[in-house]
Design an enzyme around this catalytic site. Structure first.
Site, PDB file in Angstrom:
ATOM      1  N   CYS A 130       1.015  -1.146  -0.081  1.00 52.21           N
ATOM      2  CA  CYS A 130      -0.022   0.040  -0.061  1.00 52.21           C
ATOM      3  C   CYS A 130       0.877   1.388   0.120  1.00 52.21           C
ATOM      4  CB  CYS A 130      -0.753  -0.017   1.156  1.00 52.21           C
ATOM      5  SG  CYS A 130      -2.272   1.298   1.132  1.00 52.21           S
ATOM      6  N   TYR A 387     -28.726   2.792   8.818  1.00 53.48           N
ATOM      7  CA  TYR A 387     -29.591   3.960   8.522  1.00 53.48           C
ATOM      8  C   TYR A 387     -31.008   3.334   8.173  1.00 53.48           C
ATOM      9  CZ  TYR A 387     -25.052   6.222   8.015  1.00 53.48           C
ATOM     10  OH  TYR A 387     -23.860   6.695   8.347  1.00 53.48           O
ATOM     11  N   THR A 398     -31.350  -4.171   8.966  1.00 53.58           N
ATOM     12  CA  THR A 398     -30.190  -4.862   8.054  1.00 53.58           C
ATOM     13  C   THR A 398     -29.190  -5.686   9.333  1.00 53.58           C
ATOM     14  OG1 THR A 398     -28.929  -2.835   8.580  1.00 53.58           O
ATOM     15  CG2 THR A 398     -30.068  -2.819   6.450  1.00 53.58           C
TER      16      THR A 398
END
EC number: 1.11.1.-
Length: 492
Positions: A130, A387, A398
């Protein structure tokens, strides 16, 4: 803020210079041979992410009061407003916890000196090639007084940091192999030995940056204009439009063509969302009607664990790390390998025997005060964040889907929850999603835009970033569990 302004200025300047020089494709503008001798950088990408259109990412200057405060805190702590922050701000509650934790790890009182902390960040990010994170922390390392010679390669760093290389390697790629012997070698290295407090600080830094590398690749984070790979001095040259298109605002033609081509499957992806919603309803009904036996749930875990070994991308080629990154770690050929390959069996890690809440949290807090609390808060925010939306649907629970994602990652690392039915994972996570999850978590340097685009095609980019928050926190917790269990075994 300062970087955004610099980017806009550089872009405006590059356009002005192109007007002065004239267009070599259409002949517009001044004489082609006129030379100003000025090299103006131009951003290579369009915005903070290669995967997310710039117009969908919050623009600096348009944020609300809460987000403005977050940006100000980030700038004050880091001296910059980096692209990771600009993508994470999709989820301000998480970003606030993330910045607070990272600030404490890097800058507040702790067992390790400041330059060692940044060098460990470089070592960890380099394991996944990275360069974005490596470059950020090279600058930070020098800023806090680090010896530039250490940056010529790990062999130039103090022996104490070199000794950490083995733990970094195993933790990044095969954490299930960590034993108390790894810990003992670091704590009993005579004049190069680590204290327990220093080691816990180092382990938290390693896991933090392994996971942050996953986020960087998983969300396609672009380098800032002032960083390596973030700019070019060459004028744009694309076969289907000329440089004059840039002055007319048509510099995203290729992106628009790609997007329009991708709209062919909109109806298919709509039905994918509906099918996922229906599976969630059916699973909830099954939960309410009957509960599988412990034997059956154990069998389903083993099956899912075996199946996860065969999830891989067609792009799964071995990549050779660039020299400027690989010099920060040893054994460049060492990478991820499924923990149960070739008949080699590793015992399942049962969360009921050693877990973060009851064991890891208290160990970290005892040896590195307050950090356990900060990490725990970050885990809880990522796991519970919702949300109550799914693509175009609202008022959706969820929790079942979030738990399946978290537990699938831990399953890939051999970590089992006795009270979870692993049969739900295959119902909720399709193959393209599993490929993306496994690549981001295990070999993030191999993530492609195609992988990002191929899962949850009707979901918002903010929801895909949310997925990445789950992935990196589940990964960090898995690594910590293996490392902290080994430390606990050494201590007892």
């Amino acid at each position: 803020m300062r970087l955004a302004a610099a980017s806009n200025e550089a872009y405006t300047a590059s356009v002005a210079v192109s007007e002065l020089l004239g267009c070599k494709q259409c002949g517009a503008g001044r004489g082609q041979d006129e030379e100003l001798g000025i090299r103006i950088p131009r951003p290579l990408g369009h915005g903070p992410s290669r995967f997310i259109p710039e117009k969908e990412i919050l623009q600096v200057g348009s944020e609300d009061t809460q987000m403005h405060a977050l940006f100000a805190d980030s700038f004050a702590a880091l001296g910059r407003l980096d692209n990771i922050t600009l993508v994470m701000v999709f989820h301000p509650q998480y970003l606030e916890s993330f910045l607070k934790t990272q600030h404490y790890l890097l800058q507040m009182d702790g067992p390790l000196p400041l330059h060692h902390r940044h060098y460990i960040g470089i070592m960890a990010a380099a394991r996944h090639q990275c360069s974005y994170l490596v470059n950020l922390h090279v600058n930070d390392f020098l800023h806090v007084g680090g010896d530039p010679k250490w940056l010529n390669g790990l062999e130039n760093a103090p022996q104490k940091l070199q000794n950490l290389g083995e733990l970094n390697k195993v933790l990044a790629h095969r954490p299930w192999l960590i034993t108390k012997e790894h810990i003992e070698r670091l704590l009993k290295a005579e004049e190069h030995s680590w204290s327990l407090a220093e080691l816990v600080h180092a382990v938290v830094l390693l896991t933090h940056y392994h996971s942050l590398a996953s986020f960087t690749f998983g969300c396609g984070i672009s380098p800032e204009i002032h960083c390596d790979g973030g700019h070019t001095f060459r004028p744009p040259s694309v076969s289907n439009y000329c440089i004059c298109d840039i002055t007319n605002g048509n510099h995203n033609v290729d992106e628009m063509q790609v997007n329009s081509a991708g709209n062919i499957s909109v109806s298919d992806s709509f039905f994918e969302v509906e099918a996922l919603m229906e599976k969630m309803r059916q699973l909830q009904e099954c939960r309410d009607e009957e509960e599988a036996s412990q034997e059956e749930m154990a069998s389903r875990f083993e099956m899912e664990k075996r199946e996860s070994m065969f999830v891989f991308s067609s792009d799964d080629d071995e990549a050779t790390p660039a020299r400027d990154v690989s010099r920060h770690f040893e054994d460049t050929s060492y990478g991820y390998k499924d923990f149960s390959r070739h008949g080699m069996h590793v015992p399942t890690f049962r969360v009921q025997d050693y877990c973060w809440e009851d064991h890891g949290y208290s160990l970290v807090n005892r040896l590195y005060p307050d950090v356990g609390q900060l990490i725990d808060e970050k885990f809880h925010i990522a796991y519970n964040l919702t949300y109550n939306t799914m693509a175009m649907h609202k008022d959706v629970d969820t929790s079942m889907l979030r738990r399946a994602i978290w537990n699938y990652i831990h399953c890939m690392f051999g970590i089992r929850y006795d009270d979870y039915d692993y049969g739900e994972i295959n119902q909720l996570l399709d193959r393209s999603f599993k490929v993306y999850i496994k690549t981001v978590v295990c070999t993030p340097e191999k993530v492609t835009k195609r992988m990002y685009d191929s899962f949850w095609r009707q979901f918002k980019h903010s929801e895909k970033v949310h997925v990445n928050l789950l992935l990196i926190e589940a990964r960090m917790q898995a690594e910590l569990l293996y490392a902290l269990r080994a430390i606990t075994r050494y201590m007892t």
